[in-house]
Design an enzyme around this catalytic site. Structure first.
Site, PDB file in Angstrom:
ATOM      1  N   VAL A  95      -5.908  16.449  33.386  1.00  0.00           N
ATOM      2  CA  VAL A  95      -5.134  16.240  34.617  1.00  0.00           C
ATOM      3  C   VAL A  95      -5.210  17.514  35.438  1.00  0.00           C
ATOM      4  O   VAL A  95      -5.019  18.625  34.919  1.00  0.00           O
ATOM      5  CB  VAL A  95      -3.667  15.887  34.297  1.00  0.00           C
ATOM      6  CG1 VAL A  95      -2.857  15.726  35.582  1.00  0.00           C
ATOM      7  CG2 VAL A  95      -3.613  14.600  33.474  1.00  0.00           C
ATOM      8  N   GLU A 118       2.641  17.892  34.116  1.00  0.00           N
ATOM      9  CA  GLU A 118       2.157  16.532  34.338  1.00  0.00           C
ATOM     10  C   GLU A 118       1.037  16.152  33.373  1.00  0.00           C
ATOM     11  O   GLU A 118       0.881  14.983  33.026  1.00  0.00           O
ATOM     12  CB  GLU A 118       1.681  16.376  35.791  1.00  0.00           C
ATOM     13  CG  GLU A 118       1.221  14.970  36.160  1.00  0.00           C
ATOM     14  CD  GLU A 118       2.275  13.899  35.923  1.00  0.00           C
ATOM     15  OE1 GLU A 118       1.880  12.761  35.561  1.00  0.00           O
ATOM     16  OE2 GLU A 118       3.473  14.182  36.107  1.00  0.00           O
ATOM     17  N   ALA A 147       6.977  23.461  27.356  1.00  0.00           N
ATOM     18  CA  ALA A 147       6.658  23.849  28.735  1.00  0.00           C
ATOM     19  C   ALA A 147       5.881  22.709  29.393  1.00  0.00           C
ATOM     20  O   ALA A 147       4.799  22.902  29.951  1.00  0.00           O
ATOM     21  CB  ALA A 147       5.879  25.156  28.770  1.00  0.00           C
ATOM     22  N   LEU A 148       6.444  21.511  29.299  1.00  0.00           N
ATOM     23  CA  LEU A 148       5.721  20.303  29.685  1.00  0.00           C
ATOM     24  C   LEU A 148       5.413  20.264  31.177  1.00  0.00           C
ATOM     25  O   LEU A 148       6.255  20.594  32.015  1.00  0.00           O
ATOM     26  CB  LEU A 148       6.538  19.069  29.296  1.00  0.00           C
ATOM     27  CG  LEU A 148       6.916  18.929  27.817  1.00  0.00           C
ATOM     28  CD1 LEU A 148       7.651  17.606  27.583  1.00  0.00           C
ATOM     29  CD2 LEU A 148       5.686  19.027  26.921  1.00  0.00           C
ATOM     30  N   SER A 206       0.154  25.101  30.748  1.00  0.00           N
ATOM     31  CA  SER A 206       1.418  25.828  30.713  1.00  0.00           C
ATOM     32  C   SER A 206       1.223  27.289  31.091  1.00  0.00           C
ATOM     33  O   SER A 206       2.161  27.961  31.539  1.00  0.00           O
ATOM     34  CB  SER A 206       2.035  25.735  29.314  1.00  0.00           C
ATOM     35  OG  SER A 206       2.283  24.388  28.969  1.00  0.00           O
ATOM     36  N   ARG A 207       0.011  27.806  30.912  1.00  0.00           N
ATOM     37  CA  ARG A 207      -0.264  29.206  31.242  1.00  0.00           C
ATOM     38  C   ARG A 207      -0.396  29.452  32.740  1.00  0.00           C
ATOM     39  O   ARG A 207      -0.394  30.605  33.179  1.00  0.00           O
ATOM     40  CB  ARG A 207      -1.541  29.675  30.532  1.00  0.00           C
ATOM     41  CG  ARG A 207      -1.428  29.650  29.011  1.00  0.00           C
ATOM     42  CD  ARG A 207      -2.737  30.026  28.345  1.00  0.00           C
ATOM     43  NE  ARG A 207      -2.678  29.843  26.905  1.00  0.00           N
ATOM     44  CZ  ARG A 207      -2.252  30.757  26.040  1.00  0.00           C
ATOM     45  NH1 ARG A 207      -1.856  31.921  26.497  1.00  0.00           N
ATOM     46  NH2 ARG A 207      -2.217  30.505  24.759  1.00  0.00           N
ATOM     47  N   LYS A 210      -8.684  18.588  28.098  1.00  0.00           N
ATOM     48  CA  LYS A 210      -8.825  19.964  28.595  1.00  0.00           C
ATOM     49  C   LYS A 210      -9.105  20.914  27.436  1.00  0.00           C
ATOM     50  O   LYS A 210      -9.951  21.798  27.535  1.00  0.00           O
ATOM     51  CB  LYS A 210      -7.566  20.416  29.332  1.00  0.00           C
ATOM     52  CG  LYS A 210      -7.708  21.832  29.907  1.00  0.00           C
ATOM     53  CD  LYS A 210      -6.459  22.293  30.592  1.00  0.00           C
ATOM     54  CE  LYS A 210      -5.425  22.757  29.609  1.00  0.00           C
ATOM     55  NZ  LYS A 210      -5.793  24.056  28.954  1.00  0.00           N
ATOM     56  N   ASP A 211      -8.394  20.732  26.335  1.00  0.00           N
ATOM     57  CA  ASP A 211      -8.655  21.508  25.115  1.00  0.00           C
ATOM     58  C   ASP A 211      -9.667  20.729  24.277  1.00  0.00           C
ATOM     59  O   ASP A 211      -9.336  20.177  23.218  1.00  0.00           O
ATOM     60  CB  ASP A 211      -7.354  21.719  24.346  1.00  0.00           C
ATOM     61  CG  ASP A 211      -6.356  22.537  25.136  1.00  0.00           C
ATOM     62  OD1 ASP A 211      -6.605  23.746  25.304  1.00  0.00           O
ATOM     63  OD2 ASP A 211      -5.358  21.978  25.598  1.00  0.00           O
ATOM     64  N   HIS A 239       0.881  16.932  30.169  1.00  0.00           N
ATOM     65  CA  HIS A 239       1.569  16.424  28.976  1.00  0.00           C
ATOM     66  C   HIS A 239       2.159  15.040  29.231  1.00  0.00           C
ATOM     67  O   HIS A 239       2.073  14.141  28.386  1.00  0.00           O
ATOM     68  CB  HIS A 239       2.711  17.366  28.576  1.00  0.00           C
ATOM     69  CG  HIS A 239       2.281  18.732  28.161  1.00  0.00           C
ATOM     70  ND1 HIS A 239       2.570  19.855  28.905  1.00  0.00           N
ATOM     71  CD2 HIS A 239       1.603  19.169  27.071  1.00  0.00           C
ATOM     72  CE1 HIS A 239       2.095  20.925  28.288  1.00  0.00           C
ATOM     73  NE2 HIS A 239       1.494  20.538  27.180  1.00  0.00           N
TER      74      HIS A 239
END
Length: 283
Positions: free
Chosen positions: A178, A37, A34-35, A188-189, A151-152, A39
């Site tokens: 980003v 920007e 579920a790429l 992706s969520r 982010k993670d 990713h």
């Protein structure tokens, strides 16, 4: 132009062996597909650092706490390959679950310390799933370096500790979060948000940045965090799962700003769980 796709360890290693004969350096960008920007920015970073780039796509069942969440996670392999093609990624590794976890698989990689609290407290076993699959991906690809998004942030710290402790010879780069033009961290969520929720969602980042400035300017940490929690709920979020100031290197809880830190949060907006973090440094 298209990106070659392989689905087995044997195919992957055959390709990597050919690159090694050319003395090429190799980077890996692990994803669950579920790429977006965010990713793609990791892929671009990897392409600047290595001669060959492998993007992995595997929706890892071991890091989901809910069967419904796993089922709902978007699976868009064809679209993902199309998004990667213009960038120049060299290989998409998209194995089935049976390739990663064959019958009789009985090993779990567990990282203590940095995995505790934050997402680790609310998603039991999640980081065991992350550490296990990432260790496998590192060993299967034999990559020299890997790129992960900040982010993670807790995940990044878990992966670094795992690779260090297991002596896996790989360099791990953390790449900046980003964001959408309105500040929302890409995820992706985000596609699960309804239009009204999507309007509310950027407030989380705005409140985190404002709170980071307040703490950096000398504000009391406990007061700043309490205020931020109220603001997030007032903005329309259903509930705040956690909002904490942690040391940037060890993720230890902090009650005062005496070293570089991260302000980390997870909050629910309807049925969607969003996470974000910002750096906090003394002004």
């Amino acid at each position: 132009m298209s990106v070659p796709i392989v689905g087995t360890v044997a195919e992957l290693r055959a390709t990597v062996a050919g690159w090694r004969r050319e003395a090429a350096s190799i980077a890996v960008v692990p994803t669950m597909g579920a790429l977006h920007e965010g990713h793609l920015s990791l892929v671009r970073a990897a392409l600047k650092k290595a001669d060959r780039v492998i993007v992995t796509l595997f929706v890892n069942p071991k890091q989901f706490n809910s069967a419904a969440d796993l089922q709902a996670y978007p699976r868009t392999e064809v679209a993902d390959a199309a998004r990667l093609a213009p960038l120049g990624a060299h290989l998409l590794y998209a194995p089935d679950a049976s390739e990663i976890y064959p019958e009789g698989f009985a090993t779990t990689v567990s990282v203590t310390g940095v995995s505790e609290g934050l997402c680790g407290a609310f998603r039991p076993g999640h980081f065991d799933g992350v550490a296990t699959v990432v260790a496998k991906l590192f060993l299967q690809t034999g990559a020299d370096l890997a790129c992960f998004g900040e982010k993670d942030f807790q995940q990044l710290r878990v992966v670094r500790r795992m690779a260090r402790d297991l002596d896996i010879p790989i360099i791990i780069f953390g790449c900046p979060t980003v964001r959408e033009t309105d500040g929302l961290a890409m995820s992706s969520r985000n596609v699960r948000l309804s239009p009204p929720e999507r309007e509310i969602a950027p407030r989380l980042a705005a409140i985190l940045f404002e709170t980071a400035e307040r703490i950096a300017g000398g504000g009391r940490v406990d007061e700043a965090l309490a205020r931020a929690r109220s603001l997030i709920v007032d903005a329309g979020y259903t509930r705040v799962e956690y909002l904490e100031l942690r040391g940037e290197e060890d993720l230890a809880p902090m009650s005062k700003l005496d070293r570089p830190a991260r302000l980390l949060a997870a909050a629910w907006l309807g049925q969607t769980r969003l996470i974000d973090n910002v750096r906090v440094m003394r002004e």
